[in-house]
Design a protein around this motif. Structure first.
Motif, PDB file in Angstrom:
ATOM      1  N   SER A   1       0.796  -1.239   0.000  1.00 25.03           N
ATOM      2  CA  SER A   1       0.000   0.000   0.000  1.00 25.03           C
ATOM      3  C   SER A   1       0.823   1.281   0.000  1.00 25.03           C
ATOM      4  O   SER A   1       0.359   2.317  -0.469  1.00 25.03           O
ATOM      5  CB  SER A   1      -0.928   0.014   1.213  1.00 25.03           C
TER       6      SER A   1
ATOM      7  N   SER B   1       3.191   4.019  -1.114  1.00 28.17           N
ATOM      8  CA  SER B   1       3.918   4.577  -2.259  1.00 28.17           C
ATOM      9  C   SER B   1       5.079   5.425  -1.764  1.00 28.17           C
ATOM     10  O   SER B   1       5.193   5.709  -0.564  1.00 28.17           O
ATOM     11  CB  SER B   1       2.983   5.437  -3.108  1.00 28.17           C
TER      12      SER B   1
ATOM     13  N   TYR C   1       5.157  -4.111   2.596  1.00 25.56           N
ATOM     14  CA  TYR C   1       4.161  -3.048   2.767  1.00 25.56           C
ATOM     15  C   TYR C   1       4.281  -1.923   1.740  1.00 25.56           C
ATOM     16  O   TYR C   1       3.487  -0.986   1.745  1.00 25.56           O
ATOM     17  CB  TYR C   1       4.226  -2.467   4.184  1.00 25.56           C
TER      18      TYR C   1
ATOM     19  N   SER D   1       4.430  -0.376  -2.265  1.00 24.30           N
ATOM     20  CA  SER D   1       3.852  -0.686  -3.574  1.00 24.30           C
ATOM     21  C   SER D   1       4.862  -0.535  -4.705  1.00 24.30           C
ATOM     22  O   SER D   1       4.665  -1.079  -5.786  1.00 24.30           O
ATOM     23  CB  SER D   1       2.656   0.237  -3.838  1.00 24.30           C
TER      24      SER D   1
ATOM     25  N   PRO E   1       0.525   7.678  -4.683  1.00 17.14           N
ATOM     26  CA  PRO E   1      -0.476   6.794  -4.072  1.00 17.14           C
ATOM     27  C   PRO E   1      -1.488   6.304  -5.108  1.00 17.14           C
ATOM     28  O   PRO E   1      -1.742   6.978  -6.108  1.00 17.14           O
ATOM     29  CB  PRO E   1      -1.155   7.697  -3.029  1.00 17.14           C
TER      30      PRO E   1
ATOM     31  N   HIS F   1      -4.705   5.952  -4.705  1.00 17.22           N
ATOM     32  CA  HIS F   1      -5.993   6.628  -4.599  1.00 17.22           C
ATOM     33  C   HIS F   1      -5.809   8.149  -4.542  1.00 17.22           C
ATOM     34  O   HIS F   1      -4.887   8.650  -3.886  1.00 17.22           O
ATOM     35  CB  HIS F   1      -6.743   6.156  -3.360  1.00 17.22           C
TER      36      HIS F   1
ATOM     37  N   ASP G   1      -5.646   9.779  -1.054  1.00 13.37           N
ATOM     38  CA  ASP G   1      -4.365   9.625  -0.366  1.00 13.37           C
ATOM     39  C   ASP G   1      -3.345  10.628  -0.895  1.00 13.37           C
ATOM     40  O   ASP G   1      -2.551  11.192  -0.136  1.00 13.37           O
ATOM     41  CB  ASP G   1      -3.830   8.202  -0.544  1.00 13.37           C
TER      42      ASP G   1
END
Length: 252
Positions: A50, A52, A138, A140, A145, A147, A150
């Motif tokens: 998740s 970035s 954890y 990416s 990000p 989304h 975020d």
């Protein structure tokens, strides 16, 4: 451009206090060393795949600001550039130059050191993320990000920290012209501590730039960014006017 900026910046960047400030930019690289040992210090956690790069950088900026030590170092730099020169009589060398030009060049030099620190922190974070953290479960591996919400939160968070730190430095400048080193340091640290807790306080969060990181979902990205810039400009202008008046009244 102020013709005094170049020589004054050259003088400021040579100070050991300036190098101490810039030295804090290597903070993200400590993760490369810490992960070699079994310790909970500076350990990161997030849902699988998740985090970035930009989210990591936002976390670094937040931790650095809450660490207080970089802020203390920058306040110390302000003191050495203003109060120490005033107290030692070095400012007498500028007696035939318009004082507002001196003040502008000195403020610009200090803020430029902070900008260098900010850029080097970004670079150090980039190195740490793509050379080390990218192998962690954890992360990416993406720069941005996944989304939009975020991404907006990170931008508002970083912008808030960036502007509130500069306000802290400007407050330290204003204090250093009139007050002693101890009081200047105290005022700067108290402001920093108040700004730490601003996002958690219902009323105060609306009055400091970094308080809008928790409001972006409520009032929107554009409004949050506009309020950060508006508050910064208003406070910076008020502090500058006070500093300029105090500097002009100062006796060499």
């Amino acid at each position: 451009m102020n013709y005094l900026f170049s020589p004054i910046f050259t003088t400021v960047i040579k100070r050991k206090e300036a190098w101490l400030c810039v030295g804090f930019s290597i903070f993200p690289l400590l993760l490369l060393v810490v992960d070699l040992f079994s310790t909970n210090f500076m350990q990161l956690s997030a849902p699988k795949g998740s985090m970035s790069f930009l989210e990591f950088f936002g976390a670094v900026e937040s931790v650095q600001y809450q660490l207080t030590l970089p802020i203390i170092a920058f306040i110390y730099l302000v003191i050495s550039c203003f109060h120490d020169e005033i107290a030692s009589g070095k400012m007498f060398l500028f007696k035939d130059i318009k004082r507002s030009k001196i003040l502008n060049a000195k403020i610009s030099s200090v803020l430029s050191i902070y900008f260098i620190y900010f850029i080097l922190t970004f670079v150090a974070s980039l190195i740490t993320y793509y050379m080390h953290l990218i192998h962690m479960s954890y992360t990416s591996g993406a720069f941005l990000p996944a989304h939009l919400a975020d991404l907006q939160y990170v931008i508002i968070s970083v912008a808030g920290i960036f502007t509130v730190t500069q306000l802290c430095l400007l407050i330290s400048v204003a204090s250093s012209i009139k007050l002693g080193n101890g009081l200047t340091m105290l005022i700067g640290i108290v402001f920093a501590l108040v700004s730490f807790i601003a996002p958690s306080l219902k009323g105060l969060k609306y009055f400091l730039p970094n308080g809008y990181s928790g409001l972006v979902g409520k009032i929107g990205f554009g409004t949050s960014l506009a309020m950060i810039l508006l508050l910064f400009l208003i406070y910076a202008l008020i502090i500058y006017i006070f500093s300029n008046r105090s500097f002009k009244k100062m006796e060499y």
